[in-house]
Motif scaffolding. Sequence first.
Motif, short mmCIF file in Angstrom:
data_model
loop_
_atom_site.label_atom_id
_atom_site.label_comp_id
_atom_site.label_asym_id
_atom_site.label_seq_id
_atom_site.Cartn_x
_atom_site.Cartn_y
_atom_site.Cartn_z
N TYR A 73 16.82 -29.11 64.77
CA TYR A 73 18.40 -29.74 64.09
C TYR A 73 18.66 -30.34 63.20
O TYR A 73 19.21 -29.97 61.70
CB TYR A 73 19.67 -29.75 65.03
N ARG A 74 17.69 -31.28 63.02
CA ARG A 74 18.07 -32.43 62.01
C ARG A 74 16.71 -33.49 62.18
O ARG A 74 16.53 -33.44 63.13
CB ARG A 74 19.21 -32.95 62.33
N VAL A 105 16.49 -37.49 61.41
CA VAL A 105 16.92 -38.86 60.43
C VAL A 105 16.00 -40.08 60.50
O VAL A 105 15.30 -40.19 62.02
CB VAL A 105 18.57 -38.87 61.38
#
Length: 304
Positions: free
Chosen positions: A281-282, A284
């Motif tokens: 999803y992500r 970071v």
Amino acid sequence: MNTVTVETVNLTRRYGKFMSVNNVNLKVPQGEIYGFLGPNGAGKTTTIRMLLGLIKPTRGEIAIFGKELSKNRIPILKRVGSLVESPSYYGHLSGRQNLKVLARLLQLPDKRIDEVLDLVRLTKNAQRPVNGYSLGMKQRLGIAAALISRPELLILDEPTNGLDPAGIQEIRELIIQMPKEYGITVLISSHLLSEIEQVATYVGIIDQGKLVFQNSMNELRKLSQRNIHVEVNQPIEASLLLQKQGWKVSIEDNILSFPSITHEQTASIVKELVLHRFSVYRVVEHKMSLEDTFLELTGTRQSL
């Protein structure tokens, strides 16, 4: 490391049952700006007072310029300038007159008064009564008084306390100038990490009387960790897969966390997850700030 100007061995000060300073081993390299950092009440001022011979240690040793302070107090302190807490002055006298009183006591020529006034940029205001000075100007006058005897070591305890941003900048520039132009070793204490970070080349962090870190400012910055956080649909299964492949991974709040990996390694991890049909999803990057590092070292989460 350069020659050590200040060194303490197991320096301790006890007040009744309260241990204000607990086995502190300071090493202040010659020609450096040593930032002595810690929360209020950590033991900074008590340590500085012991270094200046104002209070006696409960136990431990202090050496300055390679000589034991307890046996060479007067000759050592003649080579040390200091500003502890607020500077003392005669408010009705001018800046020049205040320094003249000090010069007479130390048997110094008037020429030295002009030199230190120029050094702290007070020449234009030298004839004004000190009562009319701003806080920043009063602090600079205090530093001028500390410098008048041409010290080799300058000790400043919270010199920017209560100053506005312009006054803080003035003092900061003055401190940075000392080792570069005059070869003076500076020990400056503060509870403000942002201030120490901008002037110090070495740093010691004290907390609850104990020295919890001592090294160059660059080494402190290296402690600030860079983590990559990867959010996936099945974090436990994904972490097990990656651990089997040799990746160092932990789970924080259902998010995969990887310490200090490169961009190429990040790309490999994402590729591996996608190949094994995990939904990514992500991704970071999370970098621990210098303030986070300070708070971790001192075991506090209070704001500085």
